[in-house]
Scaffold this active site. Sequence first.
Site, mmCIF file in Angstrom:
data_model
loop_
_atom_site.group_PDB
_atom_site.id
_atom_site.type_symbol
_atom_site.label_atom_id
_atom_site.label_comp_id
_atom_site.label_asym_id
_atom_site.label_seq_id
_atom_site.Cartn_x
_atom_site.Cartn_y
_atom_site.Cartn_z
ATOM 1 N N GLY A 1 29.066 2.281 -4.013
ATOM 2 C CA GLY A 1 29.372 1.828 -5.370
ATOM 3 C C GLY A 1 30.863 1.843 -5.605
ATOM 4 O O GLY A 1 31.648 1.866 -4.650
ATOM 5 N N GLY A 2 31.248 1.854 -6.872
ATOM 6 C CA GLY A 2 32.660 1.827 -7.220
ATOM 7 C C GLY A 2 33.335 3.162 -6.927
ATOM 8 O O GLY A 2 32.673 4.205 -6.836
ATOM 9 N N ASN B 1 25.204 -5.550 -5.637
ATOM 10 C CA ASN B 1 25.710 -6.802 -5.060
ATOM 11 C C ASN B 1 24.967 -7.276 -3.818
ATOM 12 O O ASN B 1 24.798 -8.476 -3.625
ATOM 13 C CB ASN B 1 27.221 -6.733 -4.829
ATOM 14 N N GLU C 1 40.558 -3.137 -7.902
ATOM 15 C CA GLU C 1 39.424 -3.968 -7.494
ATOM 16 C C GLU C 1 38.875 -4.721 -8.706
ATOM 17 O O GLU C 1 38.474 -4.106 -9.691
ATOM 18 C CB GLU C 1 38.325 -3.086 -6.896
ATOM 19 N N LYS D 1 17.702 5.488 -5.333
ATOM 20 C CA LYS D 1 17.891 4.885 -6.654
ATOM 21 C C LYS D 1 18.719 3.612 -6.509
ATOM 22 O O LYS D 1 19.922 3.651 -6.273
ATOM 23 C CB LYS D 1 18.619 5.828 -7.619
ATOM 24 N N CYS E 1 32.310 -5.718 -1.569
ATOM 25 C CA CYS E 1 33.328 -4.676 -1.381
ATOM 26 C C CYS E 1 34.400 -5.140 -0.413
ATOM 27 O O CYS E 1 35.532 -4.700 -0.485
ATOM 28 C CB CYS E 1 32.652 -3.412 -0.874
ATOM 29 N N GLU F 1 30.507 4.893 0.422
ATOM 30 C CA GLU F 1 31.003 3.547 0.734
ATOM 31 C C GLU F 1 31.490 2.977 -0.585
ATOM 32 O O GLU F 1 30.676 2.649 -1.449
ATOM 33 C CB GLU F 1 29.889 2.666 1.315
ATOM 34 N N LEU F 2 32.814 2.881 -0.743
ATOM 35 C CA LEU F 2 33.353 2.558 -2.065
ATOM 36 C C LEU F 2 34.043 1.187 -2.067
ATOM 37 O O LEU F 2 33.728 0.340 -1.250
ATOM 38 C CB LEU F 2 34.277 3.684 -2.509
HETATM 39 P P1 NDP Z 1 28.651 1.558 -9.591
HETATM 40 O O1 NDP Z 1 29.569 2.555 -8.996
HETATM 41 O O2 NDP Z 1 28.733 1.293 -11.033
HETATM 42 O O3 NDP Z 1 27.126 1.926 -9.314
HETATM 43 C C1 NDP Z 1 26.632 2.182 -8.026
HETATM 44 C C2 NDP Z 1 25.344 2.954 -8.141
HETATM 45 O O4 NDP Z 1 25.640 4.236 -8.709
HETATM 46 C C3 NDP Z 1 24.308 2.310 -9.076
HETATM 47 O O5 NDP Z 1 23.016 2.542 -8.579
HETATM 48 C C4 NDP Z 1 24.527 3.079 -10.360
HETATM 49 O O6 NDP Z 1 23.415 3.066 -11.217
HETATM 50 C C5 NDP Z 1 24.782 4.463 -9.822
HETATM 51 N N1 NDP Z 1 25.427 5.364 -10.767
HETATM 52 C C6 NDP Z 1 26.123 5.063 -11.881
HETATM 53 N N2 NDP Z 1 26.545 6.199 -12.500
HETATM 54 C C7 NDP Z 1 26.104 7.235 -11.738
HETATM 55 C C8 NDP Z 1 26.204 8.646 -11.835
HETATM 56 N N3 NDP Z 1 26.853 9.243 -12.845
HETATM 57 N N4 NDP Z 1 25.634 9.398 -10.872
HETATM 58 C C9 NDP Z 1 24.990 8.831 -9.838
HETATM 59 N N5 NDP Z 1 24.828 7.494 -9.717
HETATM 60 C C10 NDP Z 1 25.397 6.700 -10.635
HETATM 61 O O7 NDP Z 1 28.876 0.247 -8.740
HETATM 62 P P2 NDP Z 1 28.258 -1.188 -9.000
HETATM 63 O O8 NDP Z 1 26.773 -1.132 -9.022
HETATM 64 O O9 NDP Z 1 28.987 -1.769 -10.147
HETATM 65 O O10 NDP Z 1 28.674 -1.921 -7.635
HETATM 66 C C11 NDP Z 1 29.910 -2.436 -7.407
HETATM 67 C C12 NDP Z 1 30.816 -1.477 -6.642
HETATM 68 O O11 NDP Z 1 30.230 -1.123 -5.402
HETATM 69 C C13 NDP Z 1 32.151 -2.078 -6.296
HETATM 70 O O12 NDP Z 1 33.214 -1.216 -6.613
HETATM 71 C C14 NDP Z 1 32.083 -2.299 -4.809
HETATM 72 O O13 NDP Z 1 33.309 -2.314 -4.166
HETATM 73 C C15 NDP Z 1 31.222 -1.199 -4.362
HETATM 74 N N6 NDP Z 1 30.613 -1.536 -3.087
HETATM 75 C C16 NDP Z 1 31.021 -0.900 -1.949
HETATM 76 C C17 NDP Z 1 30.511 -1.266 -0.720
HETATM 77 C C18 NDP Z 1 30.911 -0.559 0.528
HETATM 78 O O14 NDP Z 1 30.134 -0.575 1.466
HETATM 79 N N7 NDP Z 1 32.069 0.054 0.616
HETATM 80 C C19 NDP Z 1 29.539 -2.328 -0.597
HETATM 81 C C20 NDP Z 1 29.191 -2.939 -1.845
HETATM 82 C C21 NDP Z 1 29.701 -2.525 -3.042
HETATM 83 P P3 NDP Z 1 23.386 2.033 -12.460
HETATM 84 O O15 NDP Z 1 23.391 0.689 -11.883
HETATM 85 O O16 NDP Z 1 22.148 2.392 -13.165
HETATM 86 O O17 NDP Z 1 24.628 2.340 -13.276
#
Ligand code: NDP
Length: 492
Positions: A228-229, A152, A385, A175, A284, A250-251
């Site tokens: 990420g999520g 994002n 979310e 990554k 997020c 950071e979720l």
């Molecule tokens: P994901 O959790 O799907 O992915 C985040 C990252 O993790 C991507 O690079 C993804 O790779 C990687 N990933 C996926 N599966 C694995 C695994 N098994 N092991 C290690 N890495 C993995 O999140 P999104 O990309 O969909 O982003 C949206 C989410 O991020 C939302 O929930 C949002 O709230 C959160 N977010 C949190 C923020 C914060 O600061 N608290 C800021 C911004 C976003 P790939 O893309 O290849 O699947």
Amino acid sequence: MQDYDMLIGGNWAASAGKQWVESVNPFTAKAWARVPRGTVADVDRAVSAAKHAFVSKEWSGMTASARGLLLFRLADLIAKHAEEIAKVETTDNGKLINEMAGQLRYIPQWFRYFGGLADKLEGRVIPIDKPGVLNFTRYEPLGVVVAITPWNSPLMLATWKLAPLLAAGNTVVWKPSEHSSVSALILGKLFKEAGFPDGVVNIVTGFGNEIGERLVTHPDVAKVAFTGGDQTGQHVYEQAARGIKHVTLELGGKSANIVFDDASMDDAIKGVISGIFAASGQTCIAGSRALIHRPIYNEFVGKLVEFAKTAKMGDPLSTETQVGPVTTPQQYKKVLEYIQIAKDEGAKCVLGGGPAKRPELGDGWFVEPTIFSEVDPKMRIAQEEVFGPVLSIIPFDTEEQAIEIANGTIFGLAAGVWTKSMRRALVMSEKLQAGTVWVNTYMAVSYLSPFGGYKRSGIGRESGIESIREYLQTKSIWIDVSESTPNPFVMR
Ligand code: NDP
């Protein structure tokens, strides 16, 4: 179609599997670039390069001041290429050019701030309670850090990790999300141009479910910094625990924007709108719940809906556009499913409520800005979310009730409070379980101020002076300066 290679050990590399991942433009729904589909062998090469770089003379022998200068140089290069990188990010993730350009212009400040901090990581001399001993502490880097980032805000969220971890003297394997890797690889070129030694920054692209596990569990990785999520975050946390690795997470969030009857209604409406629709809800810190004080509830909802109706949807590369598409077909499907769930649960849809299909929106994955009113705080739409342009409005009667509703989710990333009362602002800020509380504003972030989540929104902090500690470990050094050897059978 443009192809980009990964950065491993200072070299541009294709995937060991010779396969690619297509990056799709969310506005046109067409692939526009390809990045390597990294494999476990690529991860191993990158970690090995980072491990060698960590102990190399070029990096470990560099003074902290010189490391800081490299970060300054990088900051200048990013500033020079900001507009071009912002366009790449918008093409990759469909977020508004206004937002991505704003982020790119601001990112250099993180590198400058942490570049400046690099040579100020001073230990302490401790007045130890034992005679004849000098005790002092040093901060040391952890080693190889793995940074995993989402789509994002691709470079902004990576910068929050890269700037402090490099300032602290670590090396990194990064990554980026498979949906937004191109800007990362462009940044890789700038790292080289700035003069970072080979292997200090490595970038591996590909699918998280294919290479994530190896990255997180590799025995030579000391720390995992993940954004990420929350489900993916939990999985990463569990895997990293197997190797007793340092972790920051950071979720996600389900942040509440709380509007009291004494607030400026016009300002609060703008705050609520920008909190949810500006990034199509794909942030997020999206203020995805609006808690509205009962005395102003009807008037506020009416005016909010009228304002939201004026939002201009369109090409995210146009500076006129206010709401762009969502980033991926999976995300589009997920958002529409949540809208249906909300309807099935009985929430009242007062705006939008489905896909946006108009000629000017092309084949993009657009969802109408959607507002549900009369939402019960226990409904899924108010608990989970969505990460899309969907706002839940919940009425409340008292401060206590607002706090109970705002705190009543598994998340705790951010909250907004709209009031003219200083007492109320302070009481609410204290009682809200959120890493960030904004009063009479929303979505402000800075390199100077710590950011992170309470509860399931994360562990650790990014930005601000204390965030560099997430990438350091403390060593306590004891030097005996007494003239006689103490009794070896008695603990000193
Ligand atoms: P994901 O959790 O799907 O992915 C985040 C990252 O993790 C991507 O690079 C993804 O790779 C990687 N990933 C996926 N599966 C694995 C695994 N098994 N092991 C290690 N890495 C993995 O999140 P999104 O990309 O969909 O982003 C949206 C989410 O991020 C939302 O929930 C949002 O709230 C959160 N977010 C949190 C923020 C914060 O600061 N608290 C800021 C911004 C976003 P790939 O893309 O290849 O699947």
